[in-house]
Design an enzyme around this catalytic site. Structure first.
Site, mmCIF file in Angstrom:
data_model
loop_
_atom_site.group_PDB
_atom_site.id
_atom_site.type_symbol
_atom_site.label_atom_id
_atom_site.label_comp_id
_atom_site.label_asym_id
_atom_site.label_seq_id
_atom_site.Cartn_x
_atom_site.Cartn_y
_atom_site.Cartn_z
ATOM 1 N N GLY A 244 -5.671 0.083 2.073
ATOM 2 C CA GLY A 244 -5.881 0.351 3.444
ATOM 3 C C GLY A 244 -7.135 -0.175 4.145
ATOM 4 N N LYS B 66 -8.311 -3.130 5.103
ATOM 5 C CA LYS B 66 -8.099 -4.063 6.090
ATOM 6 C C LYS B 66 -7.264 -3.598 7.188
ATOM 7 C CE LYS B 66 -10.325 -7.271 3.615
ATOM 8 N NZ LYS B 66 -10.380 -6.585 2.385
ATOM 9 N N ASP C 242 8.492 -6.944 -0.909
ATOM 10 C CA ASP C 242 7.834 -8.387 -1.798
ATOM 11 C C ASP C 242 7.424 -9.362 -0.489
ATOM 12 O OD1 ASP C 242 7.865 -9.777 -4.424
ATOM 13 O OD2 ASP C 242 8.326 -11.088 -2.721
ATOM 14 N N CYS D 132 -11.415 -11.822 -3.022
ATOM 15 C CA CYS D 132 -12.592 -11.469 -3.478
ATOM 16 C C CYS D 132 -13.090 -12.030 -4.865
ATOM 17 C CB CYS D 132 -12.682 -9.975 -3.764
ATOM 18 S SG CYS D 132 -11.389 -9.146 -4.413
HETATM 19 N N1 SAM Z 1 -6.003 -5.315 1.731
HETATM 20 C C1 SAM Z 1 -6.410 -4.111 0.726
HETATM 21 C C2 SAM Z 1 -7.577 -3.363 1.422
HETATM 22 O O1 SAM Z 1 -8.235 -3.764 2.175
HETATM 23 O O2 SAM Z 1 -7.607 -2.238 1.155
HETATM 24 C C3 SAM Z 1 -6.643 -4.787 -0.738
HETATM 25 C C4 SAM Z 1 -5.560 -5.418 -1.280
HETATM 26 S S1 SAM Z 1 -5.720 -6.032 -2.938
HETATM 27 C C5 SAM Z 1 -6.902 -7.277 -2.858
HETATM 28 C C6 SAM Z 1 -4.398 -6.971 -3.026
HETATM 29 C C7 SAM Z 1 -3.128 -6.095 -3.004
HETATM 30 O O3 SAM Z 1 -1.908 -7.006 -3.151
HETATM 31 C C8 SAM Z 1 -2.892 -5.049 -3.873
HETATM 32 O O4 SAM Z 1 -2.696 -3.821 -3.393
HETATM 33 C C9 SAM Z 1 -1.655 -5.517 -4.750
HETATM 34 O O5 SAM Z 1 -0.914 -4.332 -5.207
HETATM 35 C C10 SAM Z 1 -0.783 -6.372 -3.941
HETATM 36 N N2 SAM Z 1 -0.219 -7.227 -4.597
HETATM 37 C C11 SAM Z 1 0.010 -7.561 -5.969
HETATM 38 N N3 SAM Z 1 0.942 -8.650 -6.336
HETATM 39 C C12 SAM Z 1 1.383 -9.019 -5.055
HETATM 40 C C13 SAM Z 1 2.287 -9.830 -4.642
HETATM 41 N N4 SAM Z 1 2.884 -10.605 -5.466
HETATM 42 N N5 SAM Z 1 2.555 -10.192 -3.573
HETATM 43 C C14 SAM Z 1 1.937 -9.410 -2.673
HETATM 44 N N6 SAM Z 1 1.135 -8.247 -2.793
HETATM 45 C C15 SAM Z 1 0.704 -8.044 -4.168
#
Ligand code: SAM
Length: 462
Positions: A122, A124, A169, A239
């Protein structure tokens, strides 16, 4: 430096060999400084929640984020009751550059419909909520169910009602053609930028993971692209440092769709690097150049014509009975701008201006949270919900309040018994430094601690 097996060891940190060779090619003469920064400790930073912090803000300002501050050392956040009240979010400094991306690509004074597609836990989403105006709507989505629950908890702590948390999704957004003005994709990535902070990111890294992530990111981009309006803004970030997951994906997007890249004004002293490949423009954060971790961000404007989904007004959401809603006139600020809907027994508050949009979104998406949960009716009584206590829209002056000491506040957050408010009866807000933490029900000689069981703070949490 000694090479050993597939790792190169420097003083403190073994980097995967192929990563090391690639980043050395990428950075040239500054590789030694990069490698040196890997042995230094990660800066600690937070971002304040403006409506919950009217006074002085502690810490050294982060140049690219108004509410961002570096802390000198890492406190045990779990033992700070204001952390649980949603007064701030612990967030890595580089990623706060999102603020510059939004401020320089969209008109934040306008009501906007935004999507944060990969949103848990959360960081962003709460940042976007602070930057959008209150007439905007955020859909905060997370595909992994348990992570969507954590996201929902953090969103509730932030206290806004103009938000929907969903668990879908990316392909489920395909039907929402041209719906969003802004989309943020903080893509799941190989995490090279987190090597210093999170050792597991390094042990899980491989060339194969980079390849897999890059393909997954292209799928995510392709799935969500139709739901962006013409002239809408897509903010893509990771990242990680490698080009496959960053510039190459943007170049790929540009070959598939009509779009243009937005250049952001950056100050030289920030140490942010602009990167260009083909027409793609991105911004790179390296730990030897900025006070933060590795990060990449790009802003893309969609220029291609896009149909907009027709919003059919099917009466799907049930409005709460007037006998209840009329009592909320005093409970919440800007009552006239809210609609109150019933979900099972629960009454939730959502923005009135987006009612039809919310009906559409709830037909298409699996929602985890709709706006702010306000109360649950029990017979003719209304039991106030925890989200309401944390809401920035609560008229807290109309409820009895008890200001707790730090020890009492921590006991409350651990859901222990408290000895406060003896002789009094009714629902009462527990506050710490004036910030609501949640409710208790005072029963004269004892009380019911209404802090949510699954949010309970446990000793040993950090
Ligand atoms: N935006 C978040 C924050 O600022 O706190 C961090 C997000 S993290 C970099 C990426 C997120 O993408 C994770 O929560 C992960 O569960 C989700 N994710 C994993 N596979 C995914 C997919 N195929 N499609 C969309 N999201 C996915």
């Amino acid at each position: 430096m000694i090479a050993l097996g597939c790792y190169i060891f420097n003083k403190s940190l073994p980097l995967p060999n192929s990563f090391s060779l690639r980043i050395e090619r990428q950075l040239g003469s500054s590789f030694a400084a990069f490698e040196n920064s890997m042995g230094q400790s990660s800066p600690i930073s937070i971002r304040y929640n403006p409506p919950k912090n009217r006074g002085e803000k502690l810490g050294e300002p982060i140049a690219w984020a108004t509410e961002g501050r570096y802390l000198q050392e890492r406190p045990v956040f779990t033992l700070d009751p204001t952390f649980h009240s949603g007064a701030y979010y612990v967030q890595e400094a580089s990623s706060l550059f999102l603020e510059q991306a939004l401020k320089h690509s969209v008109d934040l004074s306008q009501p906007l419909k935004a999507l944060d597609l990969c949103a848990a836990p959360g960081g962003k989403s709460t940042h976007v909520l602070s930057l959008l105006n209150s007439e905007s709507l955020l859909v905060s989505n997370e595909v992994i169910r348990p992570r969507a629950s954590i996201l929902s908890e953090n969103i509730q702590k932030w206290g806004h009602s103009n938000v929907l948390v969903t668990n879908n999704d990316p392909e489920h957004f395909r039907n929402l053609q041209g719906f969003f003005d802004v989309i943020v994709i903080d893509a799941p990535c190989s995490g090279e930028g987190l090597f210093r902070k999170d050792k597991s990111a390094m042990s899980e890294w491989s060339e194969a993971t980079v390849e897999l992530c890059s393909q997954r990111q292209q799928r995510i981009l392709a799935n969500v692209w139709p739901s962006l309006k013409q002239n809408g803004i897509l903010i893509y970030c990771t990242c990680t440092y490698n080009e496959k997951e960053n510039e190459d994906n943007l170049v790929w997007l540009e070959t598939q769709h009509n779009c243009e890249f937005v250049s952001l004004p950056i100050k030289q002293e920030w140490g942010v690097e602009e990167s260009r490949k083909g027409k793609a423009i991105g911004y790179r954060f390296y730990p030897h150049k900025i006070k933060g971790e590795g990060f990449f961000l790009s802003v893309i404007r969609k220029t291609e014509a896009t149909n907009t989904v027709r919003i059919k007004s099917k009466p799907l959401l049930t409005l709460a009975a007037k006998k209840f809603t009329e009592r909320f006139v005093d409970w919440v600020k800007d009552f006239d701008e809210k609609e109150f809907i019933v979900l099972d027994e629960l009454i939730c508050m959502v923005p009135k201006r987006y009612f039809t949009e919310l009906e559409l979104l709830t037909t298409q998406l699996r929602t985890v949270l709709k706006g702010t949960a306000v109360a649950t009716p029990k017979h003719e009584k209304l039991i106030p919900e925890h989200s309401l206590a944390l809401s920035i829209e609560l008229n807290k002056g109309i409820f009895p309040q008890i200001e707790l000491t730090k020890e009492e506040a921590l006991a409350y957050l651990r859901k222990e018994n408290l000895r406060v408010g003896e002789g009094q009866k009714g629902f009462c807000l527990m506050t710490y430094q004036g910030l609501p933490l949640g409710w208790v029900n005072l029963l004269g000689n004892r009380l019911n601690n209404l802090y949510p069981s699954n949010w309970r703070v446990r000793m040993g949490d950090s």
